[in-house]
Scaffold this motif. Structure first.
Motif, PDB file in Angstrom:
ATOM      1  N   ASP A 475       0.822  -1.214   0.000  1.00 19.27           N
ATOM      2  CA  ASP A 475       0.000   0.000   0.000  1.00 19.27           C
ATOM      3  C   ASP A 475       0.848   1.252   0.000  1.00 19.27           C
ATOM      4  N   ARG A 493     -10.369   5.282  -2.239  1.00 15.12           N
ATOM      5  CA  ARG A 493      -9.644   4.240  -1.492  1.00 15.12           C
ATOM      6  C   ARG A 493      -8.792   3.396  -2.427  1.00 15.12           C
ATOM      7  N   LYS A 494      -7.856   2.651  -1.828  1.00 18.96           N
ATOM      8  CA  LYS A 494      -6.966   1.743  -2.561  1.00 18.96           C
ATOM      9  C   LYS A 494      -7.570   0.339  -2.571  1.00 18.96           C
ATOM     10  N   HIS A 495      -7.448  -0.375  -3.720  1.00 18.54           N
ATOM     11  CA  HIS A 495      -7.944  -1.748  -3.865  1.00 18.54           C
ATOM     12  C   HIS A 495      -6.929  -2.539  -4.676  1.00 18.54           C
ATOM     13  N   HIS A 496      -6.627  -3.774  -4.208  1.00 18.57           N
ATOM     14  CA  HIS A 496      -5.699  -4.649  -4.919  1.00 18.57           C
ATOM     15  C   HIS A 496      -6.450  -5.484  -5.950  1.00 18.57           C
ATOM     16  N   CYS A 497      -5.840  -5.662  -7.122  1.00 15.42           N
ATOM     17  CA  CYS A 497      -6.342  -6.596  -8.121  1.00 15.42           C
ATOM     18  C   CYS A 497      -5.845  -7.989  -7.751  1.00 15.42           C
ATOM     19  N   CYS A 505      -8.058   2.323  -8.050  1.00 14.45           N
ATOM     20  CA  CYS A 505      -9.184   2.943  -7.351  1.00 14.45           C
ATOM     21  C   CYS A 505     -10.438   2.088  -7.541  1.00 14.45           C
ATOM     22  N   ASN A 506     -11.516   2.487  -6.870  1.00 19.25           N
ATOM     23  CA  ASN A 506     -12.739   1.685  -6.904  1.00 19.25           C
ATOM     24  C   ASN A 506     -13.358   1.656  -8.305  1.00 19.25           C
ATOM     25  N   SER A 509     -11.567  -0.824 -10.606  1.00 16.43           N
ATOM     26  CA  SER A 509     -11.488  -2.235 -10.165  1.00 16.43           C
ATOM     27  C   SER A 509     -12.810  -2.671  -9.571  1.00 16.43           C
ATOM     28  N   SER A 510     -13.912  -2.292 -10.240  1.00 11.28           N
ATOM     29  CA  SER A 510     -15.244  -2.608  -9.716  1.00 11.28           C
ATOM     30  C   SER A 510     -15.761  -3.961 -10.188  1.00 11.28           C
ATOM     31  N   ARG A 523     -12.265  -9.365  -6.554  1.00 10.64           N
ATOM     32  CA  ARG A 523     -12.087  -8.100  -7.265  1.00 10.64           C
ATOM     33  C   ARG A 523     -10.894  -8.202  -8.220  1.00 10.64           C
TER      34      ARG A 523
END
Length: 542
Positions: A475, A493-497, A505-506, A509-510, A523
């Motif tokens: 992160d 917010r941060k999101h991992h693939c 971002c959301n 990576s939705s 995700r």
């Protein structure tokens, strides 16, 4: 033009001077009937007309001073009210009448000098309406604009609605200026001589103006005569047309009478033919009634034979329905097998139990294949029975063909036998369809083998993907989205693939997809989502 300009300039000075002196000696508000005021407007109108460009039209030539005066509205916004009033004044139809009304209103407003001065300052605009050398284009026009300032001391109350401004003829009355009692005793002989010469020049100008007016009236008379001659020619042509239409009407009337007479003759001949045909029909009807009684008896016999054949046909239809039921069961088993293969593709997520499930599914497929082979044997037995039945039907059809050859003249019975033959042909077609279904069953077996090979390939691919090491980005190492390059914050917010390990971002990576290393959909970023879907589509199509 220079001489005319000089004469008009001198006459304008005399008119303004006489109007101011007479109004001051009178000591009251001037009205429309005051002669010096009337002469002032006539002289001012002649000054504005000097050098005015002629507007040629189809009927005549027209000179109107309303064009330049109407432009004062754009140069002086204060003149909007009088311009609108002059334009909308009822009873005025010509541009000259509107110009006269505008001059009256400007004088009552005591801004006539201001409006004309603003117009004289724009020589570029005046050039569109006046020729070079006109009074309004030279210095004399500017001097006249300055002289009009003295008229601001005059109070005028003019009645515009009651005047006939369109048809008013402007004629300069020189008698007002031949004697000047205020200056005769004080001026010298030279001044008197100059005034007399000026008056002489203006009389010549008046004569020239009257000759121009006569020429214009003569041109109007010529145009009216031409128009009248054209109307007479059109009237003559219309009269000739009416006479020709009357002759055509008489001709059509005679033709109509001839047609009515011929139609009556044809109607009488038709009635006679109808009577003869009716008698022939009655005689023919009696012979047909006798023939119908004989044919009816034969029809009853044929109907009994047909009922027996229909009972046999019902038995064949029952056999056909049983075969259709067997086909539906076969299609249902095929759909179940397709659903099972789809479930196998979805269960690739569970890597640890994949081999065991595929083994069980393979055994189930083999048992289903054995059962299908047994059903295929049963179908072949039914096909043999159908062939035997068809042969029996063909023998009966042979008897019917003998009966039909004996009774060829009875057309109604022939159609019934033809329908029976069509039913036999339909049964043969259904037999061919059953044979085609047998061929499709063999193709289903081949497709089953291909699906087994595809499942094995997908299993190998899933195991290879599990063996790859996933690089998981920390992160702290990411400050912005890898796809849209937007900075991360409290709201973003941060999101991992779960496929590539990068941070997004959301909005980028939705999407969620099932991966081999996870038991449920997780995700993934938009890039990995597109790649995985493309890979899945290509494997499915192959």
């Amino acid at each position: 033009m220079a001489v005319e300009r000089s004469n008009l300039f001198s006459m304008m000075k005399l008119s303004i001077k006489g109007l101011i002196q007479s109004s001051l000696s009178l000591g009251r508000t001037l009205d429309s009937d005051y002669p010096p005021l009337q002469q002032f407007f006539v002289v001012l109108e002649q000054c504005l007309k000097h050098g005015l460009k002629v507007k040629k039209s189809f009927i005549n030539q027209n000179k109107s001073i309303w064009g330049p005066l109407e432009l004062v509205q754009k140069l002086c916004p204060d003149s909007t009210d009088i311009t609108t009033s002059a334009r909308d004044l009822p009873g005025i139809k010509t541009g000259l009448g509107r110009a006269r009304a505008w001059l009256h209103l400007a004088l009552m407003q005591k801004k006539l000098s201001d409006y004309l001065k603003a117009l004289l300052d724009r020589k570029d605009i005046l050039g569109e309406f006046y020729d070079p050398g006109a009074l309004m284009m030279e210095e004399e026009g500017t001097v006249i604009g300055g002289m009009l300032v003295g008229l601001n001391v005059i109070d005028a109350n003019l009645c515009i609605k009651g005047e006939d401004l369109d048809s008013q003829v402007g004629v300069i009355d020189f008698s007002l200026y031949l004697k000047d009692p205020m200056t005769t005793e004080t001026t010298k002989d030279d001044a008197k001589l100059t005034a007399i010469l000026d008056q002489k020049h203006y009389i010549e100008e008046l004569n020239r103006h009257l000759s121009c007016t006569v020429t214009d009236l003569q041109a109007k008379m010529d145009s009216i005569e031409k128009t009248n001659s054209k109307l007479i020619e059109e009237l003559t042509a219309a009269t000739d047309r009416i006479n020709s239409l009357r002759e055509e009407q008489e001709t059509l009337r005679h033709e109509n009478e001839t047609i009515v007479q011929s139609s009556q003759k044809k109607e009488e001949a038709t009635l006679e033919d109808s009577a003869v045909e009716l008698e022939t029909y009655r005689q023919t009807r009696q012979g047909l009634d006798e023939m119908y009684s004989v044919v009816w008896k034969q029809y009853q016999e044929e109907k009994r034979i047909r009922q027996e054949l229909e009972r046999e046909l019902k038995l064949q239809v029952g056999l056909k329905q049983e075969m259709e039921m067997a086909m539906r069961l076969l299609e249902k088993d095929t759909h179940e097998k397709q659903d099972t293969l789809q479930a196998l593709r979805q269960q690739l997520d569970q890597v640890k139990t994949l081999n065991l499930q595929m083994f069980h599914k393979t055994q189930d497929c083999e048992r289903e294949a054995q059962r299908k082979e047994e059903e295929e044997g049963q179908l072949e037995e039914k096909m043999n029975q159908m062939e035997t039945t068809i042969k029996e039907m063909e023998q009966r059809l042979g008897l019917e063909s003998d009966l039909r050859s004996e009774k060829e003249q009875r057309q109604a019975i022939q159609r019934a036998l033809q329908r029976e033959q069509d039913n036999s042909t339909e049964l043969r077609t259904q037999l061919q369809q059953i044979q085609g279904l047998h061929t499709e069953l063999q193709e289903v077996h081949q497709e089953k083998k291909q699906l087994q090979l595809t499942c094995q390939e997908q299993e190998t691919t899933a195991l290879q993907e599990m063996g790859q090491h996933l690089t998981w980005l920390k992160d702290d190492e990411a400050t912005q989205c890898k796809h849209c390059q937007k900075e991360f914050s409290i709201a973003r917010r941060k999101h991992h693939c779960r496929n590539c390990g990068d941070i997004y971002c959301n909005s980028c990576s939705s999407n969620e997809l099932a991966l081999p290393s996870y038991p449920r959909p997780v995700r993934v970023c938009d890039i990995c989502h597109s790649l995985l879907l493309q890979r899945s589509t290509s494997s499915t199509s192959s």
